[in-house]
Structures are given as C-alpha cells and as structure tokens.
Design a protein around this motif. Structure first.
Motif, PDB file in Angstrom:
ATOM      1  N   ASN A  34      94.649  -7.978  13.873  1.00  9.09           N
ATOM      2  CA  ASN A  34      94.909  -7.622  12.744  1.00  9.09           C
ATOM      3  C   ASN A  34      94.397  -8.788  11.757  1.00  9.09           C
ATOM      4  OD1 ASN A  34      95.856  -6.554  10.096  1.00  9.09           O
ATOM      5  ND2 ASN A  34      97.908  -7.065  10.620  1.00  9.09           N
ATOM      6  N   ASP A  35      93.046  -8.722  11.769  1.00  2.23           N
ATOM      7  CA  ASP A  35      92.181  -9.896  10.912  1.00  2.23           C
ATOM      8  C   ASP A  35      91.290  -9.175  10.030  1.00  2.23           C
ATOM      9  OD1 ASP A  35      90.665 -11.929  10.152  1.00  2.23           O
ATOM     10  OD2 ASP A  35      90.268 -12.550  12.180  1.00  2.23           O
ATOM     11  N   PRO A  36      91.485  -9.382   8.645  1.00  4.30           N
ATOM     12  CA  PRO A  36      90.424  -8.877   7.787  1.00  4.30           C
ATOM     13  C   PRO A  36      89.028  -9.240   7.795  1.00  4.30           C
ATOM     14  CG  PRO A  36      92.389  -9.229   6.750  1.00  4.30           C
ATOM     15  CD  PRO A  36      92.725 -10.077   7.940  1.00  4.30           C
ATOM     16  N   LYS A  37      88.748 -10.532   8.216  1.00 10.15           N
ATOM     17  CA  LYS A  37      87.533 -10.856   8.558  1.00 10.15           C
ATOM     18  C   LYS A  37      86.889 -10.303   9.704  1.00 10.15           C
ATOM     19  CE  LYS A  37      88.045 -15.549   6.482  1.00 10.15           C
ATOM     20  NZ  LYS A  37      88.104 -17.167   7.022  1.00 10.15           N
ATOM     21  N   LEU A  38      87.654 -10.025  11.119  1.00  9.62           N
ATOM     22  CA  LEU A  38      87.092  -9.351  12.116  1.00  9.62           C
ATOM     23  C   LEU A  38      86.735  -7.839  11.556  1.00  9.62           C
ATOM     24  CD1 LEU A  38      86.510  -9.452  15.148  1.00  9.62           C
ATOM     25  CD2 LEU A  38      88.794  -8.698  15.383  1.00  9.62           C
ATOM     26  N   MET A  39      87.424  -7.145  10.746  1.00  7.56           N
ATOM     27  CA  MET A  39      87.444  -6.017  10.504  1.00  7.56           C
ATOM     28  C   MET A  39      86.062  -5.601   9.678  1.00  7.56           C
ATOM     29  SD  MET A  39      91.165  -4.792   9.724  1.00  7.56           S
ATOM     30  CE  MET A  39      92.673  -4.963  10.871  1.00  7.56           C
ATOM     31  N   ASN A  40      86.074  -6.484   8.867  1.00  4.46           N
ATOM     32  CA  ASN A  40      84.653  -6.388   7.802  1.00  4.46           C
ATOM     33  C   ASN A  40      83.607  -6.802   8.828  1.00  4.46           C
ATOM     34  OD1 ASN A  40      85.173  -5.807   5.034  1.00  4.46           O
ATOM     35  ND2 ASN A  40      86.715  -7.622   5.342  1.00  4.46           N
ATOM     36  N   MET A  41      83.539  -7.751   9.792  1.00  7.07           N
ATOM     37  CA  MET A  41      82.658  -8.201  10.731  1.00  7.07           C
ATOM     38  C   MET A  41      82.048  -6.999  11.458  1.00  7.07           C
ATOM     39  SD  MET A  41      81.947 -11.041  13.323  1.00  7.07           S
ATOM     40  CE  MET A  41      83.120 -10.722  14.419  1.00  7.07           C
ATOM     41  N   VAL A  42      83.044  -6.244  11.945  1.00 10.16           N
ATOM     42  CA  VAL A  42      82.557  -4.876  12.785  1.00 10.16           C
ATOM     43  C   VAL A  42      82.020  -3.735  11.859  1.00 10.16           C
ATOM     44  CG1 VAL A  42      83.870  -2.858  14.033  1.00 10.16           C
ATOM     45  CG2 VAL A  42      84.542  -5.026  14.518  1.00 10.16           C
ATOM     46  N   ASN A  72      95.934  -1.670  12.638  1.00 11.47           N
ATOM     47  CA  ASN A  72      96.231  -1.825  10.923  1.00 11.47           C
ATOM     48  C   ASN A  72      94.885  -1.878  10.110  1.00 11.47           C
ATOM     49  OD1 ASN A  72      99.019  -2.641  10.668  1.00 11.47           O
ATOM     50  ND2 ASN A  72      98.560  -4.078  11.958  1.00 11.47           N
ATOM     51  N   MET A  73      93.765  -1.689  10.715  1.00  8.22           N
ATOM     52  CA  MET A  73      92.510  -1.184  10.120  1.00  8.22           C
ATOM     53  C   MET A  73      92.627   0.212   9.792  1.00  8.22           C
ATOM     54  SD  MET A  73      88.808  -1.785  12.034  1.00  8.22           S
ATOM     55  CE  MET A  73      87.190  -1.422  11.033  1.00  8.22           C
ATOM     56  N   TYR A  74      93.302   1.020  10.459  1.00  8.50           N
ATOM     57  CA  TYR A  74      93.429   2.470  10.103  1.00  8.50           C
ATOM     58  C   TYR A  74      94.809   2.886   9.320  1.00  8.50           C
ATOM     59  CZ  TYR A  74      89.425   2.616  13.408  1.00  8.50           C
ATOM     60  OH  TYR A  74      88.160   2.542  13.881  1.00  8.50           O
ATOM     61  N   VAL A  75      95.638   2.131   9.171  1.00  4.47           N
ATOM     62  CA  VAL A  75      97.021   2.360   8.786  1.00  4.47           C
ATOM     63  C   VAL A  75      96.794   2.477   7.289  1.00  4.47           C
ATOM     64  CG1 VAL A  75      99.275   1.762   8.693  1.00  4.47           C
ATOM     65  CG2 VAL A  75      98.243   1.454  10.710  1.00  4.47           C
ATOM     66  N   GLU A  76      97.160   3.475   6.835  1.00  4.85           N
ATOM     67  CA  GLU A  76      97.310   3.641   5.411  1.00  4.85           C
ATOM     68  C   GLU A  76      98.084   2.832   4.654  1.00  4.85           C
ATOM     69  OE1 GLU A  76      98.416   7.694   2.923  1.00  4.85           O
ATOM     70  OE2 GLU A  76      96.631   7.945   4.116  1.00  4.85           O
ATOM     71  N   GLY A  77      97.795   2.354   3.509  1.00  2.00           N
ATOM     72  CA  GLY A  77      98.721   1.180   2.806  1.00  2.00           C
ATOM     73  C   GLY A  77      98.530  -0.053   3.466  1.00  2.00           C
ATOM     74  N   LYS A  78      98.069  -0.363   4.538  1.00  2.00           N
ATOM     75  CA  LYS A  78      97.998  -1.424   5.111  1.00  2.00           C
ATOM     76  C   LYS A  78      96.472  -2.150   5.356  1.00  2.00           C
ATOM     77  CE  LYS A  78     102.177  -1.721   7.796  1.00  2.00           C
ATOM     78  NZ  LYS A  78     102.821  -1.902   8.969  1.00  2.00           N
ATOM     79  N   PRO A  80      93.134  -3.641   5.089  1.00  2.00           N
ATOM     80  CA  PRO A  80      92.239  -4.123   4.215  1.00  2.00           C
ATOM     81  C   PRO A  80      90.813  -3.666   3.910  1.00  2.00           C
ATOM     82  CG  PRO A  80      92.431  -5.297   6.312  1.00  2.00           C
ATOM     83  CD  PRO A  80      93.151  -4.268   6.354  1.00  2.00           C
ATOM     84  N   VAL A  81      90.259  -2.529   4.904  1.00  2.00           N
ATOM     85  CA  VAL A  81      89.098  -2.348   4.515  1.00  2.00           C
ATOM     86  C   VAL A  81      89.074  -0.602   4.370  1.00  2.00           C
ATOM     87  CG1 VAL A  81      88.075  -4.176   5.927  1.00  2.00           C
ATOM     88  CG2 VAL A  81      88.932  -2.143   7.292  1.00  2.00           C
ATOM     89  N   ALA A  82      89.966  -0.006   3.885  1.00  2.00           N
ATOM     90  CA  ALA A  82      90.350   1.281   3.574  1.00  2.00           C
ATOM     91  C   ALA A  82      89.169   1.924   2.934  1.00  2.00           C
ATOM     92  CB  ALA A  82      91.432   1.597   3.078  1.00  2.00           C
ATOM     93  N   ASP A  83      88.661   1.207   1.797  1.00  2.00           N
ATOM     94  CA  ASP A  83      87.597   1.520   0.750  1.00  2.00           C
ATOM     95  C   ASP A  83      86.541   1.645   1.522  1.00  2.00           C
ATOM     96  OD1 ASP A  83      89.575   1.934  -1.170  1.00  2.00           O
ATOM     97  OD2 ASP A  83      89.241  -0.073  -2.155  1.00  2.00           O
TER      98      ASP A  83
END
Length: 144
Positions: A34-42, A72-78, A80-83
């Motif tokens: 659950n790391d926004p930096k990792l999610m954005n890197m992916v 959490n990458m895919y959880v609505e409302g949680k 950080p990369v939903a947009d």
C-alpha cells in the motif's frame, strides 16, 4: 514467374510478416504494498511499455495484479491512483487490472464492511495464483 522472382517474393512476404504485422507482448505486473509511489511506478511501467512497443509497431497486453496491502490500489475511496487507472483504462484496451478475492474476503472479515472496487478492476480468485497462471501462459513477470 521465374524461380528467382518467386523466391524474392517469398522472402519479401516473409520479411514483411515478421516485421510489419507487429508482435503482441504479454506482461504481468504485481502490486502487494500500500505505497502510492510503488503504485505510480507500476502504472508508469505500464505506460512506458505500451509506448515503447507501439513505437516498434507492436502491442502489449498488460495485467496488473494487486493483492494484500496492494489491493488498496483498486479500493474505491482509498486508491491514490484511481484517476490514473480510469484514464489509462480508457487509453489502452490492452491494460487489465486484477484484484485478489482472498484479500477482499480478508478485508471484509476484518472491517465487517463490503469492499467496493474501482470499476476497472476484475476480481480473480487469488492474486498469487493469477500471477502463476499468467506466467504459465507466457507472460513476462515484472515485480517493481
């Protein structure tokens, strides 16, 4: 047509088939933190792969599998990369998002609440099993 011309035509057709039709590359990416930096890197990896292969005349089928805290990458409302997921999904039909049912069940048991996922995410029975299946199907596996 003489034999030399036939051979030249056959070689030309073979070369154009090898280089002109493009190749479909299959890539599995994995998020378990659950790391926004990792999610954005992916997501950056997915964009860069798509752009690179498009520049080569190829395409890419990319599946991003999330489980554990990475769900959490895919959880609505949680997420950080939903947009970004929404935008990238519209731009690239070869991009797929898989969410682990085991993780969803664990989250729901822990919180007592239903987990709502982004509409782009498809539920798979197990994130780890999905990664194994993709590799068995010839997908290149990348863990950022």
């Amino acid at each position: 047509m003489n034999p030399t011309a036939s051979l030249a035509l056959a070689l030309t057709l073979a070369a154009s088939a090898a280089f002109g039709d493009g190749v479909v590359h299959h890539v599995a990416l994995h998020v378990d933190e659950n790391d926004p930096k990792l999610m954005n890197m992916v997501l950056n990896n997915a964009q860069n792969l798509t752009a690179y292969y498009a520049g080569q005349g190829d395409t890419a089928e990319i599946e991003i599998v999330a489980y554990g805290p990475g769900l959490n990458m895919y959880v609505e409302g949680k997420s950080p990369v939903a947009d970004r997921i929404a935008q990238m999904s519209l731009e690239n039909e070869g991009l797929h998002f898989s969410a682990c049912a085991n993780t969803i069940a664990g989250m729901e048991k822990k919180t007592g609440e239903k987990v709502a996922l982004l509409s782009e995410a498809a539920i798979v029975p197990s994130g780890v099993v999905r990664l194994i299946e993709l590799q068995e199907q010839g997908y290149a596996y990348v863990r950022p």
